[in-house]
Each structure stands twice: as structure tokens, then as C-alpha cells.
Design a protein around this motif. Structure first.
Motif, PDB file in Angstrom:
ATOM      1  N   ILE A   4       1.733  54.149  17.115  1.00 32.08           N
ATOM      2  CA  ILE A   4       0.438  54.809  16.932  1.00 32.08           C
ATOM      3  C   ILE A   4       0.510  55.740  15.717  1.00 32.08           C
ATOM      4  O   ILE A   4      -0.383  55.737  14.863  1.00 32.08           O
ATOM      5  CB  ILE A   4       0.033  55.608  18.195  1.00 32.08           C
ATOM      6  N   LYS A   5       1.576  56.518  15.629  1.00 35.12           N
ATOM      7  CA  LYS A   5       1.746  57.438  14.501  1.00 35.12           C
ATOM      8  C   LYS A   5       1.810  56.673  13.182  1.00 35.12           C
ATOM      9  O   LYS A   5       1.247  57.104  12.171  1.00 35.12           O
ATOM     10  CB  LYS A   5       3.016  58.274  14.696  1.00 35.12           C
ATOM     11  N   HIS A   6       2.503  55.538  13.181  1.00 34.30           N
ATOM     12  CA  HIS A   6       2.598  54.711  11.974  1.00 34.30           C
ATOM     13  C   HIS A   6       1.215  54.237  11.545  1.00 34.30           C
ATOM     14  O   HIS A   6       0.850  54.343  10.363  1.00 34.30           O
ATOM     15  CB  HIS A   6       3.527  53.526  12.220  1.00 34.30           C
ATOM     16  N   LEU A   7       0.426  53.718  12.476  1.00 35.14           N
ATOM     17  CA  LEU A   7      -0.919  53.239  12.132  1.00 35.14           C
ATOM     18  C   LEU A   7      -1.803  54.391  11.650  1.00 35.14           C
ATOM     19  O   LEU A   7      -2.571  54.223  10.694  1.00 35.14           O
ATOM     20  CB  LEU A   7      -1.578  52.549  13.322  1.00 35.14           C
ATOM     21  N   GLU A   8      -1.696  55.532  12.301  1.00 35.39           N
ATOM     22  CA  GLU A   8      -2.464  56.692  11.851  1.00 35.39           C
ATOM     23  C   GLU A   8      -2.081  57.083  10.430  1.00 35.39           C
ATOM     24  O   GLU A   8      -2.946  57.434   9.618  1.00 35.39           O
ATOM     25  CB  GLU A   8      -2.243  57.869  12.809  1.00 35.39           C
ATOM     26  N   ASN A   9      -0.804  56.996  10.108  1.00 34.98           N
ATOM     27  CA  ASN A   9      -0.337  57.302   8.756  1.00 34.98           C
ATOM     28  C   ASN A   9      -0.881  56.294   7.744  1.00 34.98           C
ATOM     29  O   ASN A   9      -1.301  56.675   6.643  1.00 34.98           O
ATOM     30  CB  ASN A   9       1.188  57.355   8.712  1.00 34.98           C
ATOM     31  N   VAL A  10      -0.874  55.020   8.100  1.00 32.56           N
ATOM     32  CA  VAL A  10      -1.421  53.976   7.221  1.00 32.56           C
ATOM     33  C   VAL A  10      -2.901  54.271   6.943  1.00 32.56           C
ATOM     34  O   VAL A  10      -3.345  54.251   5.790  1.00 32.56           O
ATOM     35  CB  VAL A  10      -1.231  52.576   7.843  1.00 32.56           C
ATOM     36  N   VAL A  11      -3.655  54.552   7.980  1.00 31.61           N
ATOM     37  CA  VAL A  11      -5.078  54.868   7.828  1.00 31.61           C
ATOM     38  C   VAL A  11      -5.250  56.115   6.962  1.00 31.61           C
ATOM     39  O   VAL A  11      -6.113  56.164   6.079  1.00 31.61           O
ATOM     40  CB  VAL A  11      -5.755  55.043   9.206  1.00 31.61           C
ATOM     41  N   HIS A  12      -4.424  57.116   7.160  1.00 26.31           N
ATOM     42  CA  HIS A  12      -4.487  58.356   6.369  1.00 26.31           C
ATOM     43  C   HIS A  12      -4.220  58.084   4.885  1.00 26.31           C
ATOM     44  O   HIS A  12      -4.964  58.586   4.017  1.00 26.31           O
ATOM     45  CB  HIS A  12      -3.490  59.374   6.925  1.00 26.31           C
ATOM     46  N   ILE A  13      -3.207  57.312   4.592  1.00 27.45           N
ATOM     47  CA  ILE A  13      -2.875  57.005   3.198  1.00 27.45           C
ATOM     48  C   ILE A  13      -4.023  56.252   2.525  1.00 27.45           C
ATOM     49  O   ILE A  13      -4.406  56.570   1.396  1.00 27.45           O
ATOM     50  CB  ILE A  13      -1.562  56.196   3.109  1.00 27.45           C
ATOM     51  N   LEU A  14      -4.577  55.269   3.223  1.00 20.76           N
ATOM     52  CA  LEU A  14      -5.703  54.514   2.668  1.00 20.76           C
ATOM     53  C   LEU A  14      -6.922  55.423   2.489  1.00 20.76           C
ATOM     54  O   LEU A  14      -7.615  55.343   1.474  1.00 20.76           O
ATOM     55  CB  LEU A  14      -6.038  53.325   3.569  1.00 20.76           C
ATOM     56  N   SER A  15      -7.159  56.298   3.477  1.00 29.29           N
ATOM     57  CA  SER A  15      -8.317  57.194   3.428  1.00 29.29           C
ATOM     58  C   SER A  15      -8.264  58.140   2.228  1.00 29.29           C
ATOM     59  O   SER A  15      -9.304  58.467   1.645  1.00 29.29           O
ATOM     60  CB  SER A  15      -8.411  58.016   4.711  1.00 29.29           C
TER      61      SER A  15
END
Length: 134
Positions: free
Chosen positions: A120-131
């Protein structure tokens, strides 16, 4: 990471073949290419393990490029640029966000990792980087 799965390695292999003689690729063209290969659906709301894993693997590659100015894969060392328009990056972010939110409630990939705080943390980080790029 999606790139550590068999499906993720297929995504990477398809990118290596696609970018073999290119120094620059467009994210829009890459998304189209994965749709042509059957790795992504034309309908972004369609739920499928392969589509979700492809979106996450591709996002991981793009995030690696965003953070490092290149990818970490030897076979992609000739690729100097991944270019995008805002709408293409937004589309990729939304595909990952759908998995993270388990949109539809029955995403197989989410159910596989449900309860894994690191995933979950990894996916949140991916979304954050893209955002941050939007």
C-alpha cells in the motif's frame, strides 16, 4: 513492486523491445502500444489482474525516470527521455489510483496484496511521485 512479478517482467520486456532504437519515447505512444499488445484495456475502468499490474509496472518505470532522469535497467540505458503530456501522466496515475482504492471492489491484484502495508505504501508513493509532475 509490480516489476518483480512475471507480468511486470513482461511489461519491461515489451518496453525494451519497443524502445530498442529510441532515445526518446512518448508516454502516450507507450500506453497505446501496451493496449495493442493486450496489456492494457481501452476502457480504463475495466478490472483485470494483467491490466492493473501493467499500469503499476509502467508507473514504476516512469517514476524511476522522474526521480533519476533515467531508468535503472541496463537494457534501457539508451533511452534518454520519457516524454509526456499532462493528460497521459494523469491517466497513468488514475490507473494506479484505481488499484490502490480497489475501485469496483473486486480487483484481484488488490485482493492479493490486501493488508500488506508495504505494498500500500509503495502504491501511495508511486501515486505521489506521479502527482508531483501534474
Amino acid at each position: 513492486m509490480a516489476l518483480e512479478s512475471d507480468e511486470g517482467l513482461d511489461v519491461l520486456d515489451a518496453l525494451i523491445k519497443y524502445a530498442a532504437d529510441s532515445k526518446s519515447i512518448k508516454l502516450k505512444d507507450l500506453l497505446s502500444h501496451y493496449r495493442e499488445l493486450g496489456f492494457l484495456s481501452e476502457d480504463p475502468d475495466e478490472e483485470d489482474f494483467l491490466y492493473d499490474n501493467t499500469a503499476i509496472a509502467l508507473a514504476e518505470i516512469v517514476c524511476d525516470y522522474i526521480e533519476n532522469g533515467k531508468t535503472k535497467y541496463e537494457k534501457l540505458s539508451g533511452l534518454m527521455e520519457i516524454a509526456w503530456e499532462t493528460e497521459d501522466l494523469l491517466e497513468l496515475k488514475q490507473l494506479v489510483q484505481q488499484v490502490l482504492e480497489n475501485k469496483g471492489g473486486e480487483r484481484e491484484l488488490y485482493e492479493l496484496w490486501d493488508g500488506d502495508a508495504d505494498w500500500i505504501k509503495h502504491l501511495e508513493n508511486v501515486v505521489h511521485i506521479l502527482s508531483k509532475q501534474l
